[in-house]
Design a protein around this motif. Structure first.
Motif, PDB file in Angstrom:
ATOM      1  N   TYR A 150       0.813  -1.207   0.000  1.00  0.00           N
ATOM      2  CA  TYR A 150       0.000   0.000   0.000  1.00  0.00           C
ATOM      3  C   TYR A 150       0.854   1.267   0.000  1.00  0.00           C
ATOM      4  CZ  TYR A 150      -3.091  -3.736   1.425  1.00  0.00           C
ATOM      5  OH  TYR A 150      -3.781  -4.925   1.462  1.00  0.00           O
ATOM      6  N   PHE A 151       2.156   1.101   0.023  1.00  0.00           N
ATOM      7  CA  PHE A 151       3.063   2.237  -0.114  1.00  0.00           C
ATOM      8  C   PHE A 151       4.305   1.768  -0.854  1.00  0.00           C
ATOM      9  CE2 PHE A 151       4.316   0.184   3.844  1.00  0.00           C
ATOM     10  CZ  PHE A 151       5.695   0.155   3.758  1.00  0.00           C
ATOM     11  N   SER A 152       5.050   2.710  -1.405  1.00  0.00           N
ATOM     12  CA  SER A 152       6.265   2.373  -2.151  1.00  0.00           C
ATOM     13  C   SER A 152       7.367   3.359  -1.799  1.00  0.00           C
ATOM     14  CB  SER A 152       5.991   2.392  -3.661  1.00  0.00           C
ATOM     15  OG  SER A 152       5.494   3.649  -4.064  1.00  0.00           O
ATOM     16  N   CYS A 153       8.596   2.947  -2.070  1.00  0.00           N
ATOM     17  CA  CYS A 153       9.762   3.788  -1.774  1.00  0.00           C
ATOM     18  C   CYS A 153      10.104   4.666  -2.985  1.00  0.00           C
ATOM     19  CB  CYS A 153      10.960   2.917  -1.423  1.00  0.00           C
ATOM     20  SG  CYS A 153      10.726   1.923   0.061  1.00  0.00           S
ATOM     21  N   VAL A 184      -4.452  -6.243  -6.073  1.00  0.00           N
ATOM     22  CA  VAL A 184      -4.539  -5.275  -4.977  1.00  0.00           C
ATOM     23  C   VAL A 184      -3.414  -4.248  -5.075  1.00  0.00           C
ATOM     24  CG1 VAL A 184      -4.296  -5.015  -2.468  1.00  0.00           C
ATOM     25  CG2 VAL A 184      -5.760  -6.820  -3.410  1.00  0.00           C
ATOM     26  N   SER A 185      -2.196  -4.699  -5.313  1.00  0.00           N
ATOM     27  CA  SER A 185      -1.061  -3.781  -5.414  1.00  0.00           C
ATOM     28  C   SER A 185      -1.172  -2.890  -6.639  1.00  0.00           C
ATOM     29  CB  SER A 185       0.253  -4.571  -5.457  1.00  0.00           C
ATOM     30  OG  SER A 185       0.474  -5.250  -4.241  1.00  0.00           O
ATOM     31  N   ALA A 186      -1.713  -3.432  -7.715  1.00  0.00           N
ATOM     32  CA  ALA A 186      -1.892  -2.637  -8.929  1.00  0.00           C
ATOM     33  C   ALA A 186      -2.817  -1.452  -8.677  1.00  0.00           C
ATOM     34  CB  ALA A 186      -2.433  -3.515 -10.057  1.00  0.00           C
ATOM     35  N   ARG A 187      -3.866  -1.679  -7.905  1.00  0.00           N
ATOM     36  CA  ARG A 187      -4.779  -0.582  -7.577  1.00  0.00           C
ATOM     37  C   ARG A 187      -4.114   0.442  -6.655  1.00  0.00           C
ATOM     38  NH1 ARG A 187     -10.419  -1.507  -7.977  1.00  0.00           N
ATOM     39  NH2 ARG A 187     -10.607   0.391  -6.706  1.00  0.00           N
ATOM     40  N   SER A 188      -3.246  -0.030  -5.754  1.00  0.00           N
ATOM     41  CA  SER A 188      -2.559   0.890  -4.839  1.00  0.00           C
ATOM     42  C   SER A 188      -1.543   1.748  -5.561  1.00  0.00           C
ATOM     43  CB  SER A 188      -1.862   0.100  -3.719  1.00  0.00           C
ATOM     44  OG  SER A 188      -2.788  -0.553  -2.892  1.00  0.00           O
ATOM     45  N   HIS A 189      -0.844   1.158  -6.514  1.00  0.00           N
ATOM     46  CA  HIS A 189       0.297   1.834  -7.140  1.00  0.00           C
ATOM     47  C   HIS A 189       0.043   2.233  -8.582  1.00  0.00           C
ATOM     48  CE1 HIS A 189       2.361   0.691  -3.522  1.00  0.00           C
ATOM     49  NE2 HIS A 189       2.245  -0.595  -3.785  1.00  0.00           N
ATOM     50  N   HIS A 190      -1.166   2.006  -9.057  1.00  0.00           N
ATOM     51  CA  HIS A 190      -1.594   2.484 -10.374  1.00  0.00           C
ATOM     52  C   HIS A 190      -0.752   1.937 -11.522  1.00  0.00           C
ATOM     53  CE1 HIS A 190      -4.009   5.214  -7.971  1.00  0.00           C
ATOM     54  NE2 HIS A 190      -2.918   5.675  -7.398  1.00  0.00           N
ATOM     55  N   PHE A 191      -0.482   0.628 -11.452  1.00  0.00           N
ATOM     56  CA  PHE A 191       0.111  -0.026 -12.618  1.00  0.00           C
ATOM     57  C   PHE A 191      -0.896  -1.010 -13.201  1.00  0.00           C
ATOM     58  CE2 PHE A 191       1.760  -2.719  -9.053  1.00  0.00           C
ATOM     59  CZ  PHE A 191       1.291  -3.965  -9.447  1.00  0.00           C
ATOM     60  N   ASP A 215     -13.078  -4.004  -0.723  1.00  0.00           N
ATOM     61  CA  ASP A 215     -12.996  -2.703  -1.380  1.00  0.00           C
ATOM     62  C   ASP A 215     -13.310  -1.613  -0.362  1.00  0.00           C
ATOM     63  OD1 ASP A 215     -13.118  -0.447  -2.972  1.00  0.00           O
ATOM     64  OD2 ASP A 215     -14.150  -1.457  -4.627  1.00  0.00           O
ATOM     65  N   ARG A 216     -12.291  -0.828   0.001  1.00  0.00           N
ATOM     66  CA  ARG A 216     -12.461   0.247   0.965  1.00  0.00           C
ATOM     67  C   ARG A 216     -12.734   1.598   0.290  1.00  0.00           C
ATOM     68  NH1 ARG A 216     -10.435  -0.910   6.175  1.00  0.00           N
ATOM     69  NH2 ARG A 216     -10.950  -3.086   6.609  1.00  0.00           N
ATOM     70  N   GLY A 217     -12.972   1.589  -1.005  1.00  0.00           N
ATOM     71  CA  GLY A 217     -13.228   2.833  -1.727  1.00  0.00           C
ATOM     72  C   GLY A 217     -11.958   3.477  -2.229  1.00  0.00           C
ATOM     73  N   THR A 218     -11.111   3.927  -1.308  1.00  0.00           N
ATOM     74  CA  THR A 218      -9.843   4.548  -1.699  1.00  0.00           C
ATOM     75  C   THR A 218      -8.782   3.519  -2.052  1.00  0.00           C
ATOM     76  OG1 THR A 218      -9.154   4.637   0.624  1.00  0.00           O
ATOM     77  CG2 THR A 218     -10.274   6.579  -0.276  1.00  0.00           C
ATOM     78  N   HIS A 219      -8.987   2.288  -1.603  1.00  0.00           N
ATOM     79  CA  HIS A 219      -8.009   1.231  -1.861  1.00  0.00           C
ATOM     80  C   HIS A 219      -8.661  -0.134  -1.635  1.00  0.00           C
ATOM     81  CE1 HIS A 219      -7.887   1.770   2.497  1.00  0.00           C
ATOM     82  NE2 HIS A 219      -7.396   0.549   2.592  1.00  0.00           N
ATOM     83  N   LEU A 220      -7.994  -1.157  -2.091  1.00  0.00           N
ATOM     84  CA  LEU A 220      -8.420  -2.526  -1.842  1.00  0.00           C
ATOM     85  C   LEU A 220      -7.586  -3.090  -0.701  1.00  0.00           C
ATOM     86  CD1 LEU A 220      -8.623  -3.861  -5.515  1.00  0.00           C
ATOM     87  CD2 LEU A 220     -10.401  -2.711  -4.177  1.00  0.00           C
ATOM     88  N   LEU A 221      -8.228  -3.826   0.194  1.00  0.00           N
ATOM     89  CA  LEU A 221      -7.528  -4.407   1.338  1.00  0.00           C
ATOM     90  C   LEU A 221      -7.508  -5.922   1.190  1.00  0.00           C
ATOM     91  CD1 LEU A 221      -6.125  -3.675   4.004  1.00  0.00           C
ATOM     92  CD2 LEU A 221      -8.331  -4.002   5.150  1.00  0.00           C
ATOM     93  N   ASP A 222      -6.319  -6.489   1.250  1.00  0.00           N
ATOM     94  CA  ASP A 222      -6.134  -7.937   1.080  1.00  0.00           C
ATOM     95  C   ASP A 222      -6.536  -8.647   2.365  1.00  0.00           C
ATOM     96  OD1 ASP A 222      -5.275 -10.443   0.178  1.00  0.00           O
ATOM     97  OD2 ASP A 222      -3.232 -10.090   0.896  1.00  0.00           O
ATOM     98  N   THR A 223      -7.823  -8.996   2.474  1.00  0.00           N
ATOM     99  CA  THR A 223      -8.345  -9.552   3.721  1.00  0.00           C
ATOM    100  C   THR A 223      -8.535 -11.059   3.698  1.00  0.00           C
ATOM    101  OG1 THR A 223     -10.590  -9.129   2.927  1.00  0.00           O
ATOM    102  CG2 THR A 223      -9.572  -7.426   4.312  1.00  0.00           C
ATOM    103  N   HIS A 224      -8.543 -11.681   2.526  1.00  0.00           N
ATOM    104  CA  HIS A 224      -8.848 -13.118   2.424  1.00  0.00           C
ATOM    105  C   HIS A 224     -10.177 -13.420   3.111  1.00  0.00           C
ATOM    106  CE1 HIS A 224      -4.306 -14.339   2.000  1.00  0.00           C
ATOM    107  NE2 HIS A 224      -4.684 -13.421   1.126  1.00  0.00           N
TER     108      HIS A 224
END
Length: 294
Positions: A150-153, A184-191, A215-224
């Motif tokens: 959900y974040f990148s360097c 999930v990561s693609a949605r967070s980092h827009h790839f 789906d949290r609206g602003t992001h997807l949460l990997d909850t299984h």
């Protein structure tokens, strides 16, 4: 080289074994080809959990999947943890062993979170060296799984799939590719998640994970905690088209439903995989023994 997963379980879909389903499995012996077991729950000399696992293992193949290796941490490798894991491996003889490409500890404190690494050449060398040491100790190759992030360097030198590929190549290990985590990561980092599938060109991939997100609206949460979503199924199809019918697991760790619901989800994955195998058999062009489009 331990490559049983690709041969013994090729083309099959299993489910994650959870404690709430012990009784159902032991009573009914459902038509599931294999189970994935959370290794960290069984790192003990005895107890009811281990007794259930041994009983189920007598009837089904299993793989061991962990969260405690902390392969990317700067902490010293926890050799007590790995001694317990090696003992479990010897006890249940899993088809394969896996953990995550991440760090979970700092200063000896465990966070119970799968934290992403910086995608740098230094991190490749550091993590790959630790994986090689673990593999030498366990006496076998392991699989490393891509995590949802959900974040990148800012100073990343590689993209995520280049980093995953580089670590696996440098460590000479296998990849457990989590299709849900890609999305999930693609949605967070827009790839584009399709670029992730296209960018991995290795034969190191030995297993897929499929799961549901929230789906949290602003992001997807990997909850299984939900069925596999439609775009993840589509990515799964693309992965099958590229690498073939690699074994897959349905993960469901929160709000766990009745076992029959897991079976239904696995049956959906199996239907997609079987269609892929049958389609590939009649449609993949072959010339002089070489299959094109793979």
């Amino acid at each position: 080289m331990n490559d049983k997963l690709r041969t013994d379980l090729f083309g099959s879909v299993g489910v994650g074994l959870r404690a709430c389903h012990y009784a159902h499995v032991e009573l009914n012996y459902p038509a599931i080809p294999w189970f994935e077991v959370l290794s960290d729950n069984y790192l003990f000399d005895g107890g009811p959990g281990l007794r259930h696992l041994e009983k189920i293992r007598a009837a089904y193949p299993v793989t061991l999947h962990g969260v405690g290796m902390s392969l990317g941490s700067t902490d010293v490798l926890n050799w007590e943890y790995f001694r317990k894991l090696k003992s479990l491996i010897q006890r249940v003889e899993p088809v394969m062993v896996s953990d995550h490409l991440c760090w979970t500890s700092f200063g000896g404190q465990y966070f119970h979170e799968l934290l992403p690494l910086p995608y740098t050449e230094e991190a490749v060398r550091h993590t790959a060296g630790r994986i090689r040491a673990v593999q030498d100790f366990l006496g076998q190759r392991i699989m490393i799984e891509n995590v949802s992030s959900y974040f990148s360097c800012r100073y990343a030198e590689l993209n995520e799939w280049e980093f995953l590929q580089a670590v696996a190549d440098e460590a000479d290990c296998f990849i457990l590719l989590d299709i849900n985590n890609i999305y999930v990561s693609a949605r967070s980092h827009h790839f584009n998640p399709e670029d992730y599938i296209a960018g991995l060109n290795s034969r190191r991939i030995r297993q897929f994970h499929l799961a549901g997100f929230e789906d949290r609206g602003t992001h997807l949460l990997d909850t299984h905690s939900a069925p596999v979503h439609a775009p993840v199924w589509e990515l799964f199809r693309q992965a099958l088209s590229k690498w073939g019918a690699i074994p897959a697991i349905i993960e469901w760790d929160n709000q766990i439903p009745a076992f029959e619901r897991l079976q239904y989800e696995a049956a959906q994955a199996q239907e997609i995989m079987t269609h892929h195998v049958n389609f590939a058999r009649v449609s993949t062009p072959v010339c002089d023994g070489i299959e094109f489009g793979k």
